[in-house]
Structure formats: C-alpha cells, structure tokens
Design a protein around this motif. Sequence first.
Motif, PDB file in Angstrom:
ATOM      1  N   LEU A 243       0.814  -1.206   0.000  1.00  0.00           N
ATOM      2  CA  LEU A 243       0.000   0.000   0.000  1.00  0.00           C
ATOM      3  C   LEU A 243       0.852   1.262   0.000  1.00  0.00           C
ATOM      4  O   LEU A 243       0.552   2.222  -0.703  1.00  0.00           O
ATOM      5  CB  LEU A 243      -0.941  -0.004   1.215  1.00  0.00           C
ATOM      6  CG  LEU A 243      -2.073  -1.039   1.177  1.00  0.00           C
ATOM      7  CD1 LEU A 243      -2.822  -1.041   2.504  1.00  0.00           C
ATOM      8  CD2 LEU A 243      -3.028  -0.733   0.030  1.00  0.00           C
ATOM      9  N   ASN A 244       1.891   1.278   0.814  1.00  0.00           N
ATOM     10  CA  ASN A 244       2.771   2.442   0.867  1.00  0.00           C
ATOM     11  C   ASN A 244       3.917   2.243  -0.137  1.00  0.00           C
ATOM     12  O   ASN A 244       5.019   1.846   0.211  1.00  0.00           O
ATOM     13  CB  ASN A 244       3.319   2.629   2.280  1.00  0.00           C
ATOM     14  CG  ASN A 244       2.207   2.883   3.282  1.00  0.00           C
ATOM     15  OD1 ASN A 244       1.299   3.673   3.005  1.00  0.00           O
ATOM     16  ND2 ASN A 244       2.258   2.215   4.413  1.00  0.00           N
ATOM     17  N   VAL A 245       3.608   2.511  -1.385  1.00  0.00           N
ATOM     18  CA  VAL A 245       4.539   2.211  -2.464  1.00  0.00           C
ATOM     19  C   VAL A 245       5.679   3.225  -2.489  1.00  0.00           C
ATOM     20  O   VAL A 245       5.448   4.430  -2.516  1.00  0.00           O
ATOM     21  CB  VAL A 245       3.815   2.221  -3.826  1.00  0.00           C
ATOM     22  CG1 VAL A 245       4.784   1.834  -4.932  1.00  0.00           C
ATOM     23  CG2 VAL A 245       2.630   1.283  -3.803  1.00  0.00           C
ATOM     24  N   ASN A 246       6.894   2.716  -2.476  1.00  0.00           N
ATOM     25  CA  ASN A 246       8.063   3.566  -2.677  1.00  0.00           C
ATOM     26  C   ASN A 246       8.394   3.500  -4.165  1.00  0.00           C
ATOM     27  O   ASN A 246       9.182   2.672  -4.611  1.00  0.00           O
ATOM     28  CB  ASN A 246       9.239   3.070  -1.827  1.00  0.00           C
ATOM     29  CG  ASN A 246      10.418   4.029  -1.868  1.00  0.00           C
ATOM     30  OD1 ASN A 246      10.669   4.686  -2.866  1.00  0.00           O
ATOM     31  ND2 ASN A 246      11.145   4.107  -0.757  1.00  0.00           N
TER      32      ASN A 246
ATOM     33  N   ARG B  75       2.911   5.925 -11.043  1.00  0.00           N
ATOM     34  CA  ARG B  75       1.852   6.286 -10.081  1.00  0.00           C
ATOM     35  C   ARG B  75       0.469   6.176 -10.720  1.00  0.00           C
ATOM     36  O   ARG B  75      -0.484   5.719 -10.075  1.00  0.00           O
ATOM     37  CB  ARG B  75       2.088   7.707  -9.562  1.00  0.00           C
ATOM     38  CG  ARG B  75       3.303   7.852  -8.660  1.00  0.00           C
ATOM     39  CD  ARG B  75       3.344   9.237  -8.022  1.00  0.00           C
ATOM     40  NE  ARG B  75       4.470   9.379  -7.127  1.00  0.00           N
ATOM     41  CZ  ARG B  75       5.652   9.880  -7.485  1.00  0.00           C
ATOM     42  NH1 ARG B  75       5.835  10.308  -8.744  1.00  0.00           N
ATOM     43  NH2 ARG B  75       6.634   9.976  -6.616  1.00  0.00           N
TER      44      ARG B  75
ATOM     45  N   ASP C  96      -0.421   2.464 -10.967  1.00  0.00           N
ATOM     46  CA  ASP C  96      -0.754   1.939  -9.640  1.00  0.00           C
ATOM     47  C   ASP C  96      -2.132   2.413  -9.200  1.00  0.00           C
ATOM     48  O   ASP C  96      -2.932   1.634  -8.663  1.00  0.00           O
ATOM     49  CB  ASP C  96       0.302   2.393  -8.631  1.00  0.00           C
ATOM     50  CG  ASP C  96       0.013   1.906  -7.221  1.00  0.00           C
ATOM     51  OD1 ASP C  96       0.275   0.719  -6.930  1.00  0.00           O
ATOM     52  OD2 ASP C  96      -0.490   2.706  -6.410  1.00  0.00           O
TER      53      ASP C  96
ATOM     54  N   ARG D 289      -5.391  -0.062  -8.452  1.00  0.00           N
ATOM     55  CA  ARG D 289      -6.031  -0.063  -7.126  1.00  0.00           C
ATOM     56  C   ARG D 289      -7.508   0.319  -7.211  1.00  0.00           C
ATOM     57  O   ARG D 289      -8.343  -0.247  -6.501  1.00  0.00           O
ATOM     58  CB  ARG D 289      -5.280   0.871  -6.178  1.00  0.00           C
ATOM     59  CG  ARG D 289      -3.872   0.373  -5.864  1.00  0.00           C
ATOM     60  CD  ARG D 289      -3.176   1.190  -4.802  1.00  0.00           C
ATOM     61  NE  ARG D 289      -1.783   0.780  -4.699  1.00  0.00           N
ATOM     62  CZ  ARG D 289      -1.368  -0.304  -4.060  1.00  0.00           C
ATOM     63  NH1 ARG D 289      -2.239  -1.092  -3.467  1.00  0.00           N
ATOM     64  NH2 ARG D 289      -0.077  -0.602  -4.010  1.00  0.00           N
TER      65      ARG D 289
END
Length: 334
Positions: free
Chosen positions: A121-124, A159, A162, A166
Amino acid sequence: MRFVLILGNTNWSNRYLADSIEKTGCKCRIVRPELFTVFPDHDDVIYMSQKYDLPYKLKAENISAVVARTNHHVLSHFKKMGVPITDALSERRAASDKIRSTYLFSQAKIPTPKTISNVGLNVNFKWISNRLKLPAIGKLAYGSQGKYIFFIENLESFRLFDDFARKAKKDYIIQSFITTASPKQKPKDIRVIVSNGKAISAMVRFAASGFKTNISLGGIGEKLELTPEVSNIAEKAAAAIGIKYCGIDIAYDIEKEKFLVYEANASCSFKGIVNITNQDVGVELAADIKRLALTSHKYVTPPDLSRFKDLPGMYMKTHEHESEFSIDPKQILL
C-alpha cells in the motif's frame, strides 16, 4: 459413436480446431460451458436445453475427450468423470495468472524479465523504479490480447498505473522492459505454439506502433523456423506451469543476449500463426487430441444430437452448405 467436446465459444480458432479434429475422423462439437448443469455428487454431466423440457445427459461413454479452451469449473467435473482433458482447470488458471506463472517460471529456473509483484500500500515508487531501471511494463494479473498492459516510462506513469490498478481492485506485476530491437527498429517477440508439451510452430511478431506486438492489435508477423533453443525454452515454460496446449511468448533481450519468457497463453489464437506461417497447425493439434481421445473409455453408445441442431451454444458440423470450414452459419448460434 462418441465425440470430442471443445469447451468454449464459436470463435475462429475453435471452429478451425473443430474442423481439424473432424478431419481425423473424430466427431467434434463446440459447446459453451455455461449451458452445462452439473451435480458434483454424481458422475453425469447434464446439458440443460433452453428449448426442450427434458435435460440431455452426457455421460463418460459419450465423450472421447474435452478440449479446454476456457477456464470454467465444469472442467473439474469432466476430470472427476474420468474423461481425458487437454489441460486441467488448475493449470489453465496458473497460465492465465501472470503472477502465478511468473513464480512457476522462477521455480523452474526459466529466465524471465526482472519482476516485482504484490506491491504494498505504501509504495516507494522511486525505490521500485531504481530496482527495475525504468522504462518498465505494468500488467494486471489477468488479461489477454494485449489488454491491461501499460508502458511505464517514468515515476508519474508508474503512479498513474498503480492508481488505475487499485481503483479497479486488481493485482498487478511490474516487469523490466526487454530491449528487443535498436531504437530505429520495431519491438518484437516470438509466439510459440505448444501441443501436448511439444513446440510445433512459431512466428516473430513486430509491433505496428508502440510496444505491443499482438497480431490482434495490428502487429505484423513473419514465420520463424523453430530452433532447438527456442523449442526447448517454450517446452520448459509450458512444463513449469503444467500445461500441455498453449502459446508461449518469448523475447530475445539484445542487451543481455538471451531469451526471456514473459507469458503463457492457455487459450491462444491460431488465426495469426496459420495465416502468417501458412502452416496448418491444426493437423498436429488434432492428431495429439485424437491420441488423447483414444485413451478414454471404450464405449460405443452414441448420443443422439440430431434434435439439438438449432440449440444455442451447440456447434453442428455440416457439409450441406458451402462456407468457411464447411460450417453452416445458421448453426453457429451464440
């Protein structure tokens, strides 16, 4: 008399395959799987007619083999009956799942593009981009014919992809972009057709524009003579998934100077490769399916299909009308 069932719709590839099977002397029908009703605690498959009051039962002694051309749970029931099937449901689902198939390729030590899946969830985004060295390719876990595949050129496009996945609540993978041609040349890859675990035909596909080489999207193809190296990698890729009848997509990375497998197709189209190579791949496919059918139960009770000639979803072979593949269009009803 028994017959071979092709489980799927009446598209070009399935009609072509049905015609090839009938040329071997086997009777063949294309049947839409959603028209079956099954009871898991019984060995009967019941074909529920939408036109007649009484259901029509298909038993193991009526079926020589089932050619799986779709991922439907009724395949599991045919397997329970002991009917020979080209590929089981579990293996077909593994081939259709880009995440699962990538893991299976990796376990079998088959070279593939560098891949990242199950992005948290916390994509780097920057860290992942550095690991893959953009540009890269983003793919939803399920999709065919070039659908849901995106070119990720920079962090912003990463981004956006992604966010798209989602919102669609879909899993995805990111793969390193494979350099298959110089900047002035069109990207290309190789499609190999595998029948009963053996590579039988191949073509090179060139992208018409962009990076997608799919013939259905306008890609241009040319015949490729199978080499031992290409055949070996395609056959190993199919074996890694456990699927015997499929299309394997391979690309030659000109920077790493090696072949990479990036996808398997459980229900690949035959139209492009037949038209491009002028090779009648249906001959070998049908021969392998006939050999599979000969392993089935030695029954002789014929099913009476004459009253179902106008039944939606049932393909009936005829020689009374002149048309492509000797098929009466009136008898192909969706």
